[in-house]
Design a protein around this motif. Structure first.
Motif, PDB file in Angstrom:
ATOM      1  N   ARG A 117       0.190  16.816  22.268  1.00 41.53           N
ATOM      2  CA  ARG A 117      -1.176  17.204  22.605  1.00 41.53           C
ATOM      3  C   ARG A 117      -2.084  16.032  22.280  1.00 41.53           C
ATOM      4  N   ASP A 118      -3.304  16.048  22.822  1.00 39.82           N
ATOM      5  CA  ASP A 118      -4.234  14.935  22.598  1.00 39.82           C
ATOM      6  C   ASP A 118      -4.466  14.692  21.111  1.00 39.82           C
ATOM      7  N   SER A 119      -4.628  15.786  20.352  1.00 36.71           N
ATOM      8  CA  SER A 119      -4.908  15.647  18.922  1.00 36.71           C
ATOM      9  C   SER A 119      -3.720  15.026  18.192  1.00 36.71           C
ATOM     10  N   HIS A 120      -2.489  15.436  18.576  1.00 37.99           N
ATOM     11  CA  HIS A 120      -1.302  14.878  17.937  1.00 37.99           C
ATOM     12  C   HIS A 120      -1.156  13.394  18.263  1.00 37.99           C
ATOM     13  N   LEU A 121      -1.346  13.039  19.518  1.00 41.72           N
ATOM     14  CA  LEU A 121      -1.195  11.646  19.932  1.00 41.72           C
ATOM     15  C   LEU A 121      -2.226  10.764  19.242  1.00 41.72           C
ATOM     16  N   ARG A 122      -3.463  11.252  19.149  1.00 44.13           N
ATOM     17  CA  ARG A 122      -4.521  10.494  18.479  1.00 44.13           C
ATOM     18  C   ARG A 122      -4.190  10.294  17.003  1.00 44.13           C
ATOM     19  N   ALA A 123      -3.753  11.363  16.337  1.00 43.24           N
ATOM     20  CA  ALA A 123      -3.416  11.277  14.916  1.00 43.24           C
ATOM     21  C   ALA A 123      -2.230  10.337  14.696  1.00 43.24           C
ATOM     22  N   PHE A 124      -1.248  10.417  15.589  1.00 43.73           N
ATOM     23  CA  PHE A 124      -0.056   9.579  15.458  1.00 43.73           C
ATOM     24  C   PHE A 124      -0.407   8.099  15.629  1.00 43.73           C
ATOM     25  N   LEU A 125      -1.215   7.776  16.616  1.00 50.25           N
ATOM     26  CA  LEU A 125      -1.590   6.379  16.850  1.00 50.25           C
ATOM     27  C   LEU A 125      -2.419   5.818  15.700  1.00 50.25           C
ATOM     28  N   MET A 126      -3.303   6.661  15.143  1.00 49.16           N
ATOM     29  CA  MET A 126      -4.109   6.209  13.996  1.00 49.16           C
ATOM     30  C   MET A 126      -3.217   5.895  12.805  1.00 49.16           C
ATOM     31  N   ALA A 127      -2.231   6.750  12.541  1.00 48.21           N
ATOM     32  CA  ALA A 127      -1.323   6.520  11.416  1.00 48.21           C
ATOM     33  C   ALA A 127      -0.475   5.273  11.647  1.00 48.21           C
ATOM     34  N   THR A 128      -0.039   5.055  12.871  1.00 51.53           N
ATOM     35  CA  THR A 128       0.780   3.887  13.202  1.00 51.53           C
ATOM     36  C   THR A 128      -0.004   2.597  12.988  1.00 51.53           C
ATOM     37  N   ILE A 129      -1.231   2.589  13.454  1.00 47.71           N
ATOM     38  CA  ILE A 129      -2.074   1.395  13.295  1.00 47.71           C
ATOM     39  C   ILE A 129      -2.340   1.112  11.818  1.00 47.71           C
ATOM     40  N   GLU A 130      -2.585   2.157  11.030  1.00 46.07           N
ATOM     41  CA  GLU A 130      -2.823   1.976   9.593  1.00 46.07           C
ATOM     42  C   GLU A 130      -1.598   1.368   8.912  1.00 46.07           C
ATOM     43  N   MET A 131      -0.410   1.810   9.291  1.00 48.09           N
ATOM     44  CA  MET A 131       0.811   1.266   8.701  1.00 48.09           C
ATOM     45  C   MET A 131       0.969  -0.214   9.040  1.00 48.09           C
ATOM     46  N   ASP A 132       0.696  -0.574  10.279  1.00 43.98           N
ATOM     47  CA  ASP A 132       0.806  -1.982  10.672  1.00 43.98           C
ATOM     48  C   ASP A 132      -0.233  -2.834   9.943  1.00 43.98           C
ATOM     49  N   LEU A 133      -1.449  -2.310   9.806  1.00 46.90           N
ATOM     50  CA  LEU A 133      -2.496  -3.056   9.097  1.00 46.90           C
ATOM     51  C   LEU A 133      -2.140  -3.231   7.626  1.00 46.90           C
ATOM     52  N   ASP A 134      -1.538  -2.196   7.015  1.00 45.67           N
ATOM     53  CA  ASP A 134      -1.130  -2.306   5.613  1.00 45.67           C
ATOM     54  C   ASP A 134      -0.066  -3.379   5.428  1.00 45.67           C
ATOM     55  N   GLU A 135       0.856  -3.482   6.376  1.00 49.14           N
ATOM     56  CA  GLU A 135       1.894  -4.502   6.272  1.00 49.14           C
ATOM     57  C   GLU A 135       1.311  -5.903   6.407  1.00 49.14           C
ATOM     58  N   LEU A 136       0.309  -6.053   7.277  1.00 51.96           N
ATOM     59  CA  LEU A 136      -0.291  -7.363   7.502  1.00 51.96           C
ATOM     60  C   LEU A 136      -1.183  -7.798   6.344  1.00 51.96           C
ATOM     61  N   SER A 137      -1.611  -6.834   5.516  1.00 50.08           N
ATOM     62  CA  SER A 137      -2.522  -7.168   4.416  1.00 50.08           C
ATOM     63  C   SER A 137      -1.883  -8.120   3.417  1.00 50.08           C
ATOM     64  N   GLY A 138      -0.529  -8.114   3.338  1.00 49.73           N
ATOM     65  CA  GLY A 138       0.147  -9.003   2.397  1.00 49.73           C
ATOM     66  C   GLY A 138       0.329 -10.405   2.918  1.00 49.73           C
ATOM     67  N   THR A 139       0.177 -10.617   4.223  1.00 47.21           N
ATOM     68  CA  THR A 139       0.425 -11.945   4.808  1.00 47.21           C
ATOM     69  C   THR A 139      -0.793 -12.522   5.526  1.00 47.21           C
ATOM     70  N   GLU A 140      -1.750 -11.659   5.904  1.00 46.68           N
ATOM     71  CA  GLU A 140      -2.912 -12.116   6.671  1.00 46.68           C
ATOM     72  C   GLU A 140      -4.193 -11.938   5.846  1.00 46.68           C
ATOM     73  N   HIS A 141      -5.007 -12.972   5.818  1.00 43.76           N
ATOM     74  CA  HIS A 141      -6.296 -12.873   5.116  1.00 43.76           C
ATOM     75  C   HIS A 141      -7.205 -11.897   5.855  1.00 43.76           C
ATOM     76  N   ASP A 142      -7.241 -12.035   7.171  1.00 42.74           N
ATOM     77  CA  ASP A 142      -8.012 -11.109   8.005  1.00 42.74           C
ATOM     78  C   ASP A 142      -6.995 -10.278   8.787  1.00 42.74           C
ATOM     79  N   ARG A 143      -6.576  -9.148   8.184  1.00 45.86           N
ATOM     80  CA  ARG A 143      -5.482  -8.377   8.768  1.00 45.86           C
ATOM     81  C   ARG A 143      -5.826  -7.806  10.143  1.00 45.86           C
ATOM     82  N   LEU A 144      -7.107  -7.451  10.374  1.00 42.78           N
ATOM     83  CA  LEU A 144      -7.487  -6.903  11.665  1.00 42.78           C
ATOM     84  C   LEU A 144      -7.348  -7.946  12.760  1.00 42.78           C
ATOM     85  N   SER A 145      -7.782  -9.165  12.466  1.00 41.40           N
ATOM     86  CA  SER A 145      -7.638 -10.244  13.457  1.00 41.40           C
ATOM     87  C   SER A 145      -6.169 -10.538  13.721  1.00 41.40           C
ATOM     88  N   GLY A 146      -5.388 -10.547  12.639  1.00 42.31           N
ATOM     89  CA  GLY A 146      -3.958 -10.796  12.799  1.00 42.31           C
ATOM     90  C   GLY A 146      -3.291  -9.715  13.653  1.00 42.31           C
TER      91      GLY A 146
END
Length: 467
Positions: A117-146
């Motif tokens: 459903r739209d709500s599930h897909l939105r929630a899933f994508l938000m969680a996925t992006i947060e996980m990727d950003l958390d991983e980049l925080s250890g290697t990238e100074h500007d994790r969003l740009s990375g």
């Protein structure tokens, strides 16, 4: 040497894996009670954190000398866990190999089993992006740009694959397998890349299913229209005349036969039937203990509404034939017309009760026979001696799903005999006896015809000497 992780015992790890299995069950979108499971970005992120924990545990093992011995002990413990009759069959492939990439395992379950459903897909994508950003925080100074830079690289790769795929300007609605495989080779943020790849796989599957549905509709409509020729009304009108020739009677019998064949063939091609048999196949692939629990949770009894009880009985009967779906369709299509009257067909079917059941030889057939026996015994318990619910089921399903060796077959045939003779019955298929007519084109005649083509005609085709 066995299990040798420095920080956690195998026993404690298995306790955590059991909890992880419970989480994976919820990724189906439903709780064990049947209620909807609530998945928001926070809960989805927690599921990924569980998965990351198992990746880290097995990652630590890979640095040890006895790495393979530890994995063998883990797989042995997992095999014991999966051997439990209550273990969900949809997770029977879980192993050390899947836990090494546990986040990908969770991601696949969310995308392919959770109703998107739209709500599930939105929630899933938000969680996925947060996980990727958390991983980049250890290697990238500007994790969003990375993260955005990696997305650009991935987008460029995707566009390159798409341009090659659609260079012929063919407006195909879904990607083919090679497109999805090439996309998997693209570089990009890990979970985001996998998410895009799995979403495209689901898109492809849904698109193919949609195409199949359209094809089934076209086939079904074609069969229906071909059975209703312009001669149908003409011949039925002619047979009412006092001087109607015998040939017209024969043609009307042929048209009735052809109508039944088309109607019952369409049952197997109907979208609802295909969905139901798919569900039945999944339900009855589990051990009896599990599928019995599924039906108990449906909370349907003889006191429930007719539609609910009908659906439950239909699922049970479909479970008996789910592995023979294609062969059944082929058999119905192969049935050719013969001039036997309903009475003659009925007598041939009745002879089955005095014949010997076919001997099951292969191991696969034996297992299938045992499963049918369990299902039919459970169905008999639901019916509780009341046959009228079977009259709400398609005649062709009742005929093909209830084997002649089953006590339910005798029960069913006894009721047909009562109605065929015109004796008193709480059920009534037709008014032929009251109107002093032959059973030619009524529901009772159709039910007898269905029994004939599956239990008599099929034997004559495969064993001509028995004819």
């Amino acid at each position: 040497m066995g299990w040798s992780h420095p920080d956690i015992s195998l026993e404690d790890l298995m306790k955590l894996i059991k909890g992880f299995v419970d989480i994976l069950i919820l990724t189906s979108g439903y709780q064990s009670s049947g209620s909807l499971a609530h998945w928001d970005p926070i809960n989805i992120n927690k599921a990924f954190q569980w998965a990351l924990f198992f990746e880290n545990v097995l990652g630590t093992l890979s640095c040890l000398d006895d790495y393979q011995d530890s994995l063998k002990e883990l797989d042995k413990a997992l095999s014991t866990l999966k051997s439990d009759a209550c273990f969900p069959q949809g997770l029977a492939h879980v192993s050390s190999a899947t836990l090494i990439t546990a986040r990908k395992f969770v991601l696949e379950h969310f995308i392919h089993t959770l109703p998107l459903r739209d709500s599930h897909l939105r929630a899933f994508l938000m969680a996925t992006i947060e996980m990727d950003l958390d991983e980049l925080s250890g290697t990238e100074h500007d994790r969003l740009s990375g993260y955005l830079n990696e997305l650009k690289l991935q987008n460029a790769s995707v566009n390159s694959v798409q341009n090659r795929r659609f260079s012929n300007k063919d407006p195909v609605a879904s990607p083919d397998i090679s497109f999805v495989r090439k996309l998997g080779e693209c570089n990009g943020a890990s979970l985001t890349k996998y998410t895009v790849q799995e979403l495209l796989k689901r898109w492809s599957a849904v698109s193919h299913i949609s195409t199949i549905k359209k094809g089934l509709n076209i086939t079904s409509n074609s069969i229906t229209s071909s059975s209703s020729s312009m001669f149908d009304d003409y011949f039925k009108e002619q047979v009412k005349q006092d001087n109607a020739p015998v040939i017209v009677d024969q043609l009307v019998c042929f048209l009735t036969w052809n109508h039944w064949k088309a109607k019952n063939l369409c049952y197997f091609l109907d979208k609802r039937s295909v969905r139901m048999v798919s569900g039945a196949s999944m339900i009855f692939s589990a051990p009896k203990m599990q599928w019995v629990q599924v039906f108990k949770q449906l909370n349907i009894s003889a006191k429930s509404s007719d539609n609910n009880l009908r659906d439950k009985i239909e699922l049970l009967l479909l479970g008996c034939i789910s592995g023979k779906w294609t062969k059944i369709i082929e058999h119905v299509m192969s049935v050719s017309y013969n001039s036997l009257t309903t009475s003659e067909q009925y007598n041939e079917v009745w002879k089955l009760l005095h014949g010997k059941s076919q001997i099951v030889e292969s191991k696969g057939e034996t297992i299938m026979c045992l499963k049918e026996k369990d299902i039919l015994e459970y169905l008999a318990g639901i019916l509780g001696g009341q046959l009228h619910p079977l009259w709400n089921i398609s005649p062709v399903l009742a005929a093909v799903a209830i084997p002649s060796w089953s006590p339910l077959f005798r029960f069913y045939l006894d009721e047909l005999e009562i109605q065929f003779r015109g004796d008193f019955s709480t059920m009534r298929c037709c008014n032929c006896n009251q109107e002093k007519k032959e059973h030619n084109d009524c529901e009772l005649a159709e039910r007898i015809w269905c029994l004939y083509i599956f239990h008599v005609y099929s034997r004559q085709v495969h064993n001509p000497s028995s004819a």
